[in-house]
Design an enzyme around this catalytic site. Structure first.
Site, PDB file in Angstrom:
ATOM      1  N   CYS A  31       0.832  -1.212   0.000  1.00  0.00           N
ATOM      2  CA  CYS A  31       0.000   0.000   0.000  1.00  0.00           C
ATOM      3  C   CYS A  31       0.861   1.255   0.000  1.00  0.00           C
ATOM      4  O   CYS A  31       0.347   2.368  -0.147  1.00  0.00           O
ATOM      5  CB  CYS A  31      -0.915   0.024   1.216  1.00  0.00           C
ATOM      6  SG  CYS A  31      -1.871  -1.467   1.393  1.00  0.00           S
ATOM      7  N   SER A  75     -10.836   1.676   5.528  1.00  0.00           N
ATOM      8  CA  SER A  75     -10.800   2.342   4.224  1.00  0.00           C
ATOM      9  C   SER A  75     -11.462   1.418   3.207  1.00  0.00           C
ATOM     10  O   SER A  75     -11.430   0.202   3.357  1.00  0.00           O
ATOM     11  CB  SER A  75      -9.356   2.626   3.814  1.00  0.00           C
ATOM     12  OG  SER A  75      -8.615   1.421   3.815  1.00  0.00           O
ATOM     13  N   LYS A  91      -9.707   6.803   4.467  1.00  0.00           N
ATOM     14  CA  LYS A  91     -11.035   6.389   4.924  1.00  0.00           C
ATOM     15  C   LYS A  91     -12.137   6.850   3.978  1.00  0.00           C
ATOM     16  O   LYS A  91     -13.070   6.097   3.706  1.00  0.00           O
ATOM     17  CB  LYS A  91     -11.291   6.938   6.340  1.00  0.00           C
ATOM     18  CG  LYS A  91     -12.695   6.694   6.843  1.00  0.00           C
ATOM     19  CD  LYS A  91     -12.951   5.193   7.064  1.00  0.00           C
ATOM     20  CE  LYS A  91     -14.403   4.831   7.175  1.00  0.00           C
ATOM     21  NZ  LYS A  91     -15.124   4.791   5.890  1.00  0.00           N
ATOM     22  N   HIS A 119      -8.923   4.406  -0.891  1.00  0.00           N
ATOM     23  CA  HIS A 119      -7.587   3.813  -0.785  1.00  0.00           C
ATOM     24  C   HIS A 119      -7.351   2.807  -1.911  1.00  0.00           C
ATOM     25  O   HIS A 119      -7.318   1.599  -1.683  1.00  0.00           O
ATOM     26  CB  HIS A 119      -7.465   3.151   0.604  1.00  0.00           C
ATOM     27  CG  HIS A 119      -6.120   2.587   0.914  1.00  0.00           C
ATOM     28  ND1 HIS A 119      -4.959   3.015   0.321  1.00  0.00           N
ATOM     29  CD2 HIS A 119      -5.753   1.589   1.778  1.00  0.00           C
ATOM     30  CE1 HIS A 119      -3.931   2.319   0.806  1.00  0.00           C
ATOM     31  NE2 HIS A 119      -4.388   1.451   1.684  1.00  0.00           N
TER      32      HIS A 119
HETATM   33  N1  COA Z   1     -16.521   2.767   4.561  1.00  0.00           N
HETATM   34  C1  COA Z   1     -17.785   3.179   4.374  1.00  0.00           C
HETATM   35  N2  COA Z   1     -18.642   2.556   3.549  1.00  0.00           N
HETATM   36  C2  COA Z   1     -18.192   1.488   2.872  1.00  0.00           C
HETATM   37  C3  COA Z   1     -16.867   1.016   3.015  1.00  0.00           C
HETATM   38  C4  COA Z   1     -16.031   1.688   3.905  1.00  0.00           C
HETATM   39  N3  COA Z   1     -14.773   1.295   4.084  1.00  0.00           N
HETATM   40  N4  COA Z   1     -16.708  -0.072   2.215  1.00  0.00           N
HETATM   41  C5  COA Z   1     -17.870  -0.276   1.596  1.00  0.00           C
HETATM   42  N5  COA Z   1     -18.767   0.670   1.982  1.00  0.00           N
HETATM   43  C6  COA Z   1     -20.171   0.750   1.591  1.00  0.00           C
HETATM   44  C7  COA Z   1     -20.373   0.610   0.098  1.00  0.00           C
HETATM   45  O1  COA Z   1     -20.402   1.859  -0.555  1.00  0.00           O
HETATM   46  C8  COA Z   1     -21.718  -0.068   0.041  1.00  0.00           C
HETATM   47  O2  COA Z   1     -22.726   0.898   0.267  1.00  0.00           O
HETATM   48  P1  COA Z   1     -24.139   0.819  -0.472  1.00  0.00           P
HETATM   49  O3  COA Z   1     -24.748  -0.486  -0.030  1.00  0.00           O
HETATM   50  O4  COA Z   1     -24.851   2.040   0.003  1.00  0.00           O
HETATM   51  O5  COA Z   1     -23.822   0.833  -1.940  1.00  0.00           O
HETATM   52  C9  COA Z   1     -21.722  -0.980   1.254  1.00  0.00           C
HETATM   53  O6  COA Z   1     -20.802  -0.366   2.173  1.00  0.00           O
HETATM   54  C10 COA Z   1     -21.276  -2.395   0.951  1.00  0.00           C
HETATM   55  O7  COA Z   1     -20.142  -2.327   0.108  1.00  0.00           O
HETATM   56  P2  COA Z   1     -19.275  -3.590  -0.275  1.00  0.00           P
HETATM   57  O8  COA Z   1     -18.335  -3.202  -1.371  1.00  0.00           O
HETATM   58  O9  COA Z   1     -20.176  -4.773  -0.507  1.00  0.00           O
HETATM   59  O10 COA Z   1     -18.441  -3.823   1.060  1.00  0.00           O
HETATM   60  P3  COA Z   1     -17.652  -5.089   1.462  1.00  0.00           P
HETATM   61  O11 COA Z   1     -18.327  -5.662   2.641  1.00  0.00           O
HETATM   62  O12 COA Z   1     -17.391  -5.966   0.283  1.00  0.00           O
HETATM   63  O13 COA Z   1     -16.231  -4.465   1.871  1.00  0.00           O
HETATM   64  C11 COA Z   1     -14.669  -3.898   3.579  1.00  0.00           C
HETATM   65  C12 COA Z   1     -16.089  -3.691   3.032  1.00  0.00           C
HETATM   66  C13 COA Z   1     -14.468  -2.988   4.763  1.00  0.00           C
HETATM   67  C14 COA Z   1     -14.485  -5.377   3.975  1.00  0.00           C
HETATM   68  C15 COA Z   1     -13.658  -3.576   2.444  1.00  0.00           C
HETATM   69  O14 COA Z   1     -13.843  -2.240   2.043  1.00  0.00           O
HETATM   70  C16 COA Z   1     -12.228  -3.772   2.888  1.00  0.00           C
HETATM   71  O15 COA Z   1     -11.719  -4.883   2.837  1.00  0.00           O
HETATM   72  N6  COA Z   1     -11.548  -2.702   3.302  1.00  0.00           N
HETATM   73  C17 COA Z   1     -10.160  -2.764   3.740  1.00  0.00           C
HETATM   74  C18 COA Z   1      -9.259  -2.692   2.567  1.00  0.00           C
HETATM   75  C19 COA Z   1      -7.828  -2.860   2.960  1.00  0.00           C
HETATM   76  O16 COA Z   1      -7.461  -3.735   3.734  1.00  0.00           O
HETATM   77  N7  COA Z   1      -6.963  -2.037   2.388  1.00  0.00           N
HETATM   78  C20 COA Z   1      -5.557  -2.070   2.651  1.00  0.00           C
HETATM   79  C21 COA Z   1      -5.232  -1.367   3.907  1.00  0.00           C
HETATM   80  S1  COA Z   1      -3.526  -0.852   4.006  1.00  0.00           S
END
Ligand code: COA
Length: 382
Positions: A83, A207, A326, A330
């Site tokens: 990242c 994020s 956030k 990201h």
């Molecule tokens: N913050 C706020 N809202 C979020 C979000 C977040 N981080 N991630 C997704 N959403 C929202 C989407 O817009 C969607 O909204 P909607 O239903 O109104 O359209 C809903 O939440 C579901 O989205 P979806 O893509 O199905 O989420 P998910 O459950 O597949 O993924 C996480 C959510 C948190 C698991 C995923 O974003 C993730 O893995 N994040 C971490 C990424 C990471 O590790 N990065 C590297 C770090 S160094």
């Protein structure tokens, strides 16, 4: 070493972009930065990217972008530090110009994450951790950060609710950023009620996944633009153990502290001089740990800064001024370049509704892995 100036900026919105391929996304940001600089083709091209090999079945991003943009056989190289790839690519370009090897460079950060199913992206993200010591046991990247957060809350007595203001601040700022993934403020209640991802990290601590690209043109000379000149006052990079379990103190980001301290020494300043800090708030726990490692709070006291409102754009140490990881989003390998672009906008006085007050020095810190490869830059307005 010579001064290196930031002479061109380009970005595309962070979003779920199914219309464009990875090269088109990167190309759009690159052309905007090259138009902004208006110097023709820079001498070399650097691309920060983490997961194109797994998510887009494409290696060779340096060659791909050189070809796509018509760089006419000039050097093109991809740089990977998980990242932290964006800032690592920027640093490679800075070193090449500062050494006198080249006069100008184009740095692109790009990531296209939404073409693959979530489970595959989760697996790709986990490659930033130690495959043998962490990944093979089924730990996702969120889970590793959740374990760090659990330990931190246990050691320092914080409750989950105490981390809310990191997210509230990021989303409030992103509401003014047309390039942000989530351009909406959130309420304390929506933070508290968000679905759990990996205890104690909930959706509003994390994020999001997204597609994005940002680009910067660097030059050895200031160009005659009608905005203040911004140059690179410091560039420092540090590593730590690849796995979190091999660290003496998993709740302190030693590599972040070391790279920030080296950067402060290079620039001849301290944390008190930083007017804006684009930190790596991939999770709210990382926001707290970054503030502590970089000298803005004592170990274990990071959340207090947020609770006291001191991280807002018009307060003591503004962070995530365009939404941070956030809420701006990201797209992992692109994030470091977005951060540097945003700090430049702040120092130029061109940050709009979330413009900070102190515009002499700004810092961007990009974290690869769970604190294992960290690059810190300090930018200065001339
Ligand atoms: N913050 C706020 N809202 C979020 C979000 C977040 N981080 N991630 C997704 N959403 C929202 C989407 O817009 C969607 O909204 P909607 O239903 O109104 O359209 C809903 O939440 C579901 O989205 P979806 O893509 O199905 O989420 P998910 O459950 O597949 O993924 C996480 C959510 C948190 C698991 C995923 O974003 C993730 O893995 N994040 C971490 C990424 C990471 O590790 N990065 C590297 C770090 S160094």
């Amino acid at each position: 070493m010579r001064k290196v100036y930031i002479s061109g900026l380009g970005q595309v919105p962070v979003t779920e972009n199914w219309e464009k391929s990875i090269r088109e996304l990167a190309g759009d940001a690159a052309l905007l930065a090259m138009q902004d600089a208006d110097i023709g083709y820079p001498d070399a091209l650097y691309v920060g990217n983490m997961m194109a090999i797994t998510a887009n079945r494409q290696a060779q991003l340096g060659t791909m972008m050189s070809d796509w943009l018509g760089f006419h056989h000039k050097p093109g190289l991809a740089v990977e530090a998980a990242c932290g790839s964006g800032a690592a690519a920027f640093r490679a370009a800075v070193i090449a110009i500062a050494s006198g090897e080249i006069e100008s460079a184009l740095v692109i950060g790009v990531e296209k994450m939404t073409d693959s199913p979530g489970s595959e992206i989760t697996a790709s993200l986990a490659t930033a951790a130690d495959a043998e010591l962490e990944g093979d046991f089924g730990l996702s990247f969120v889970a590793i950060n959740a374990l760090i957060m659990q330990r931190y809350m246990f050691e320092y007595g914080w409750r989950h609710a105490d981390f809310a203001d990191f997210s509230l601040n990021a989303h409030a700022n992103a509401a003014h950023n047309p390039y942000a993934r989530f351009q909406k403020a959130i309420s304390r209640k929506s933070f508290l009620d968000a679905p759990m991802v990996a205890e104690p990290i909930n959706l509003m601590d994390a994020s999001p996944i997204g597609d994005g690209a940002a680009a910067i043109v660097l030059t050895s000379q200031p160009l005659s633009h009608n905005h203040p000149q911004v140059f690179v006052a410091a560039s420092a990079s540090c590593t730590d153990t690849l796995s979190v379990q091999n660290r003496k103190t998993p709740t302190f980001l030693t590599a972040a502290a070391n790279s920030a301290n080296r950067a402060y020494a290079q620039a001849g300043i301290g944390p008190q001089d930083i007017g804006v800090f684009e930190y790596h708030d991939a999770f709210s726990i990382m926001a707290a740990l970054s503030l502590e490692a970089c000298g803005f709070a004592e170990p274990g006291r990071g959340p207090q800064l947020a609770l006291d409102g001191k991280i807002k754009f018009d307060s003591e140490i503004p962070v995530a001024t365009m939404g941070g990881l956030k809420a701006r989003g990201h797209p992992v390998g692109a994030t470091g370049v977005y951060q540097l672009l945003e700090v430049t906008q702040q120092l130029r006085g061109a940050a709009g509704a979330t413009q900070v007050k102190r515009t002499k020095y700004g810092m961007a810190q990009n974290i690869g892995g769970s604190g294992s490869n960290i690059t810190t830059h300090i930018l200065q307005r001339e």
